[in-house]
Design a protein around this motif. Sequence first.
Motif, mmCIF file in Angstrom:
data_model
loop_
_atom_site.group_PDB
_atom_site.id
_atom_site.type_symbol
_atom_site.label_atom_id
_atom_site.label_comp_id
_atom_site.label_asym_id
_atom_site.label_seq_id
_atom_site.Cartn_x
_atom_site.Cartn_y
_atom_site.Cartn_z
ATOM 1 N N TYR A 66 1.044 -1.118 -0.108
ATOM 2 C CA TYR A 66 0.000 -0.029 -0.010
ATOM 3 C C TYR A 66 0.879 1.121 0.007
ATOM 4 N N VAL A 67 0.301 2.394 -0.476
ATOM 5 C CA VAL A 67 0.917 3.559 -0.495
ATOM 6 C C VAL A 67 0.146 4.424 0.637
ATOM 7 N N ARG A 68 0.624 5.177 1.597
ATOM 8 C CA ARG A 68 -0.376 6.309 2.112
ATOM 9 C C ARG A 68 0.268 7.716 1.646
ATOM 10 N N VAL A 69 -0.790 7.962 0.643
ATOM 11 C CA VAL A 69 -0.808 9.350 0.092
ATOM 12 C C VAL A 69 -0.847 10.549 1.132
ATOM 13 N N ASN A 70 -0.857 11.597 0.652
ATOM 14 C CA ASN A 70 -0.978 12.850 1.579
ATOM 15 C C ASN A 70 -2.801 13.179 1.547
ATOM 16 N N ALA A 71 -3.005 13.903 2.478
ATOM 17 C CA ALA A 71 -4.753 14.115 2.601
ATOM 18 C C ALA A 71 -5.182 14.732 1.377
ATOM 19 N N VAL A 72 -6.282 14.319 1.102
ATOM 20 C CA VAL A 72 -7.352 14.788 0.056
ATOM 21 C C VAL A 72 -7.066 16.455 -0.121
ATOM 22 N N ASP A 73 -7.156 17.269 0.852
ATOM 23 C CA ASP A 73 -7.241 18.652 0.849
ATOM 24 C C ASP A 73 -5.742 19.317 0.907
ATOM 25 N N THR A 74 -4.732 18.409 0.594
ATOM 26 C CA THR A 74 -3.291 19.178 0.302
ATOM 27 C C THR A 74 -3.054 19.051 -1.135
ATOM 28 N N GLU A 75 -2.146 19.914 -1.235
ATOM 29 C CA GLU A 75 -1.442 20.085 -2.757
ATOM 30 C C GLU A 75 -0.661 18.937 -3.388
ATOM 31 N N PHE A 76 -0.735 17.854 -2.534
ATOM 32 C CA PHE A 76 0.362 16.699 -2.749
ATOM 33 C C PHE A 76 -0.655 15.473 -3.279
ATOM 34 N N CYS A 77 -1.745 15.341 -2.748
ATOM 35 C CA CYS A 77 -2.677 14.002 -3.150
ATOM 36 C C CYS A 77 -2.877 13.781 -4.344
ATOM 37 N N TYR A 78 -3.202 14.701 -5.225
ATOM 38 C CA TYR A 78 -3.638 14.262 -6.637
ATOM 39 C C TYR A 78 -2.058 13.875 -7.350
ATOM 40 N N GLY A 79 -1.049 14.604 -6.973
ATOM 41 C CA GLY A 79 0.291 14.067 -7.726
ATOM 42 C C GLY A 79 0.448 12.782 -7.200
ATOM 43 N N ASP A 80 0.478 12.469 -6.052
ATOM 44 C CA ASP A 80 0.820 11.233 -5.124
ATOM 45 C C ASP A 80 0.004 10.104 -6.201
ATOM 46 N N LEU A 81 -1.293 10.100 -6.167
ATOM 47 C CA LEU A 81 -2.145 9.305 -6.887
ATOM 48 C C LEU A 81 -1.725 8.900 -8.243
ATOM 49 N N LEU A 82 -1.448 9.870 -8.926
ATOM 50 C CA LEU A 82 -1.299 10.088 -10.428
ATOM 51 C C LEU A 82 0.185 9.200 -10.438
ATOM 52 N N ALA A 83 1.028 9.327 -9.413
ATOM 53 C CA ALA A 83 2.314 8.565 -9.865
ATOM 54 C C ALA A 83 2.275 7.194 -9.227
ATOM 55 N N VAL A 84 1.450 6.852 -8.262
ATOM 56 C CA VAL A 84 1.435 5.386 -7.795
ATOM 57 C C VAL A 84 0.344 4.657 -8.160
ATOM 58 N N ALA A 85 -0.636 5.144 -8.818
ATOM 59 C CA ALA A 85 -1.749 4.231 -9.296
ATOM 60 C C ALA A 85 -1.254 3.451 -10.716
ATOM 61 N N ARG A 86 -0.484 2.247 -10.305
ATOM 62 C CA ARG A 86 0.002 1.661 -11.780
ATOM 63 C C ARG A 86 -0.010 0.230 -10.939
ATOM 64 N N PRO A 87 0.373 -0.728 -12.114
ATOM 65 C CA PRO A 87 0.520 -2.169 -11.893
ATOM 66 C C PRO A 87 1.571 -2.356 -10.652
ATOM 67 N N GLY A 88 1.180 -3.200 -9.642
ATOM 68 C CA GLY A 88 2.111 -3.756 -8.659
ATOM 69 C C GLY A 88 1.402 -3.057 -7.231
ATOM 70 N N LEU A 89 0.665 -2.013 -7.378
ATOM 71 C CA LEU A 89 -0.070 -1.239 -6.147
ATOM 72 C C LEU A 89 -1.232 -2.273 -5.633
ATOM 73 N N ASP A 90 -1.323 -2.502 -4.328
ATOM 74 C CA ASP A 90 -2.525 -3.138 -3.851
ATOM 75 C C ASP A 90 -3.456 -2.238 -3.489
ATOM 76 N N GLY A 91 -2.981 -1.153 -2.768
ATOM 77 C CA GLY A 91 -4.213 -0.173 -2.294
ATOM 78 C C GLY A 91 -3.414 1.073 -1.707
ATOM 79 N N ILE A 92 -4.268 2.090 -1.632
ATOM 80 C CA ILE A 92 -4.182 3.373 -0.920
ATOM 81 C C ILE A 92 -4.837 3.735 0.293
#
Length: 297
Positions: A66-92
């Motif tokens: 799993y990857v813990r991304v930053n909270a939804v109301d931060t400037e980082f959340c969208y970029g985090d998801l864009l970078a890690v939502a790919r094969p090999g990831l089981d969850g967020i």
Amino acid sequence: MAAEGKALRSFLFAPGNHARRVEKALSLDADAVILDLEDAVATAEKPAAREAVAASFARKRRSLLYVRVNAVDTEFCYGDLLAVARPGLDGIVLPKVESAAGLATIDWLLAQLERECGLAAGGIDLIPIIETASGLDRLGAILGAGTRVRRVAFGAGDFTLDVNMVWSRSEAELAPARALIVTASRAAGIEAPLDTVWVDLTDPDGLEASSRTALGLGFQGKMCIHPDQIPIVNRVFTPSDEEVAFAERVAAAFTKAEAEGSAAIQLDGKFIDYPIVYRAQRVLTRIAAIRARPLPE
């Protein structure tokens, strides 16, 4: 590797920007590893840490990842998801969830990213962490948002800070929040939740007591912040040999009784009816999932 049907006792955090710790975490006996892009990564390093985390997906591992991304109301959340939502990831793992709308937004975004990356629809698990008064107060609405969420987690560190509560060794003050998270999960028809971390690395007895309290309240596992915590957490959340043996005897005796037209029996001087049988079946299902984990290479 999907989370559905697996035993989820221990979730080990590892800082996403620390390659050696990530490599070690993936070699350990945790049921899942959470590569952290939130609290463990300094603000200036967050963008660079994303690619380091994504690069680790190809490593050999026994655990879910799993990857813990930053909270939804931060400037980082969208970029985090864009970078890690790919094969090999089981969850967020999504921290500081406080509204149904915020959770639904992330669920929608994951669905788009799965489509773009050719991943199975709904295949990326999503675990919200409830760690503020607002999140706890709105938990029913959050779990009723119609998302892919199968289980939630409790974060006592931020929660006790938010409500100005003293986090004591006994954790008695956490009982109302823990109980609410367990009952709300059940009411929503999802799995039992994951309990908060234990932060005192010098107190393994405290960790065991905390784990047993969480188990007794209905949690299915616990998040960990150090490799040494994994064996304790795994042991507490694994049915003992005695529990398994009793469950097997209950299941066998009740099957025989039912075939003879009875729905209530005595075993070892104890009254056995359907609730006891269902609990025994739950124990047997859980131990089967634990035993099905791949062995270390």
